[in-house]
Scaffold this active site. Sequence first.
Site, PDB file in Angstrom:
ATOM      1  N   ASP A  27       7.553 -22.634 -12.937  1.00 18.59           N
ATOM      2  CA  ASP A  27       6.118 -22.619 -13.266  1.00 18.59           C
ATOM      3  C   ASP A  27       5.318 -23.457 -12.270  1.00 18.59           C
ATOM      4  OD1 ASP A  27       3.901 -21.874 -14.721  1.00 18.59           O
ATOM      5  OD2 ASP A  27       4.089 -23.505 -16.173  1.00 18.59           O
ATOM      6  N   HIS A  44       2.949 -17.438  -5.533  1.00 20.07           N
ATOM      7  CA  HIS A  44       4.109 -16.628  -5.926  1.00 20.07           C
ATOM      8  C   HIS A  44       4.992 -16.350  -4.714  1.00 20.07           C
ATOM      9  CE1 HIS A  44       2.378 -16.359  -9.805  1.00 20.07           C
ATOM     10  NE2 HIS A  44       1.454 -15.456  -9.535  1.00 20.07           N
ATOM     11  N   LEU A 138      28.510 -17.109  -7.619  1.00 15.91           N
ATOM     12  CA  LEU A 138      27.413 -17.553  -8.495  1.00 15.91           C
ATOM     13  C   LEU A 138      26.816 -16.310  -9.146  1.00 15.91           C
ATOM     14  CD1 LEU A 138      25.100 -19.697  -9.305  1.00 15.91           C
ATOM     15  CD2 LEU A 138      23.903 -18.900  -7.270  1.00 15.91           C
TER      16      LEU A 138
HETATM   17  C1  IPE Z   1       6.333 -19.051 -18.125  1.00  9.15           C
HETATM   18  O1  IPE Z   1       5.226 -19.487 -17.416  1.00  9.15           O
HETATM   19  C2  IPE Z   1       6.849 -17.783 -17.559  1.00  9.15           C
HETATM   20  C3  IPE Z   1       7.332 -17.826 -16.192  1.00  9.15           C
HETATM   21  C4  IPE Z   1       7.445 -18.860 -15.400  1.00  9.15           C
HETATM   22  C5  IPE Z   1       7.743 -16.564 -15.693  1.00  9.15           C
HETATM   23  P1  IPE Z   1       3.737 -19.251 -17.932  1.00  9.15           P
HETATM   24  O2  IPE Z   1       2.868 -19.882 -16.928  1.00  9.15           O
HETATM   25  O3  IPE Z   1       3.532 -17.810 -18.205  1.00  9.15           O
HETATM   26  O4  IPE Z   1       3.760 -20.039 -19.309  1.00  9.15           O
HETATM   27  P2  IPE Z   1       2.543 -20.541 -20.224  1.00  9.15           P
HETATM   28  O5  IPE Z   1       1.621 -19.379 -20.419  1.00  9.15           O
HETATM   29  O6  IPE Z   1       1.866 -21.641 -19.475  1.00  9.15           O
HETATM   30  O7  IPE Z   1       3.188 -21.019 -21.470  1.00  9.15           O
HETATM   31  C1  IPE Z   2       4.792 -19.187 -12.608  1.00 10.69           C
HETATM   32  O1  IPE Z   2       3.665 -19.745 -12.024  1.00 10.69           O
HETATM   33  C2  IPE Z   2       5.051 -17.774 -12.159  1.00 10.69           C
HETATM   34  C3  IPE Z   2       4.786 -16.752 -13.185  1.00 10.69           C
HETATM   35  C4  IPE Z   2       4.471 -16.972 -14.414  1.00 10.69           C
HETATM   36  C5  IPE Z   2       4.917 -15.386 -12.731  1.00 10.69           C
HETATM   37  P1  IPE Z   2       2.231 -19.526 -12.650  1.00 10.69           P
HETATM   38  O2  IPE Z   2       1.643 -18.282 -12.051  1.00 10.69           O
HETATM   39  O3  IPE Z   2       2.289 -19.551 -14.121  1.00 10.69           O
HETATM   40  O4  IPE Z   2       1.470 -20.786 -12.085  1.00 10.69           O
HETATM   41  P2  IPE Z   2       0.439 -21.690 -12.884  1.00 10.69           P
HETATM   42  O5  IPE Z   2       1.128 -22.164 -14.112  1.00 10.69           O
HETATM   43  O6  IPE Z   2      -0.761 -20.855 -13.172  1.00 10.69           O
HETATM   44  O7  IPE Z   2       0.140 -22.806 -11.919  1.00 10.69           O
HETATM   45 MG    MG Z   3       2.155 -21.048 -15.504  1.00 10.08          MG
END
Ligand code: IPE
Ligand code: IPE
Ligand code: MG
Length: 259
Positions: A27, A44, A138
């Site tokens: 995240d 990303h 792995l």
């Molecule tokens: C969780 O992250 C899902 C992934 C990293 C794929 P999110 O950014 O979607 O989670 P919330 O919405 O903050 O809980």
């Molecule tokens: C996690 O990073 C990746 C996915 C959920 C696909 P985020 O896109 O949620 O990044 P933040 O949390 O908005 O910084």
């Molecule tokens: Mg996020």
Amino acid sequence: MTNLPPSSTRIIPDITSVPRHIAVIMDGNGRWAKQRLMPRVAGHQRGVEALREVVKACRDMGVEYLTVFAFSSENWRRPADEVSFLMKLFLKMLEREVAKLHQNDIRLKIIGDRSRFDAKLGQAMQDAERLTASNSALTLTIAANYGGRWDVMQAVKAMLKEQPQLVQSFTEEDLQPFFSMSDAPEPDLFIRTGGEQRISNFLLWQLAYTELYFTDTLWPAFDRIELNKAIASYQKRERRFGRTSEQLQRNAGQRDQNA
Ligand code: IPE
Ligand code: IPE
Ligand code: MG
């Protein structure tokens, strides 16, 4: 079915110094990009590079299973252009990286509800899994359109389809083979980057006795050094699985005597 790894609520698992199975919520990509005045999707893109390094580090350390959350069943709620970028990135990643994974003896698995992916992506996932199926250094599992609740629901449905008589009553052992991750031991260590302290519908059933580690580091900045910090934290934990600390110390003492 008898070869499945034991459930932590039924049998106390053997603990190894290097976690056998690490599960990661990657995240913070969007915030990483925003801090640099870049569009979210640039985060990303950099996230894929971080994943590449973590995969290598895990393989080098002898971690057997690495499971990463790439796209949750709730991430469809994001703006359409971000979702479509993520799907394209996923396809590109499969096309570019699978040969390298294969060369490095890494088995790739994808878990989640695939019915919402387009045919091309679905095919690429299947091809990648087939190509790498017998690799053993792995197992890298990517959770895509995955939700922990979805997994429990699909497992119950699949079990009842195969064994309708179980509708009267069934056990944990009956259900276990139907989970998406049934062939892997339960995660020893869970890591969430990006500062949030929640599970966000990732592996719900399997995290029953997993050690949780949260870091403010944003996923694109997570590297080998950050991974080592998480593992060092894990190595300081006492995994009791319901027992007392005294019991564990007594057992360790007995082991030393027998050695
Ligand atoms: C969780 O992250 C899902 C992934 C990293 C794929 P999110 O950014 O979607 O989670 P919330 O919405 O903050 O809980
Ligand atoms: C996690 O990073 C990746 C996915 C959920 C696909 P985020 O896109 O949620 O990044 P933040 O949390 O908005 O910084
Ligand atoms: Mg996020």
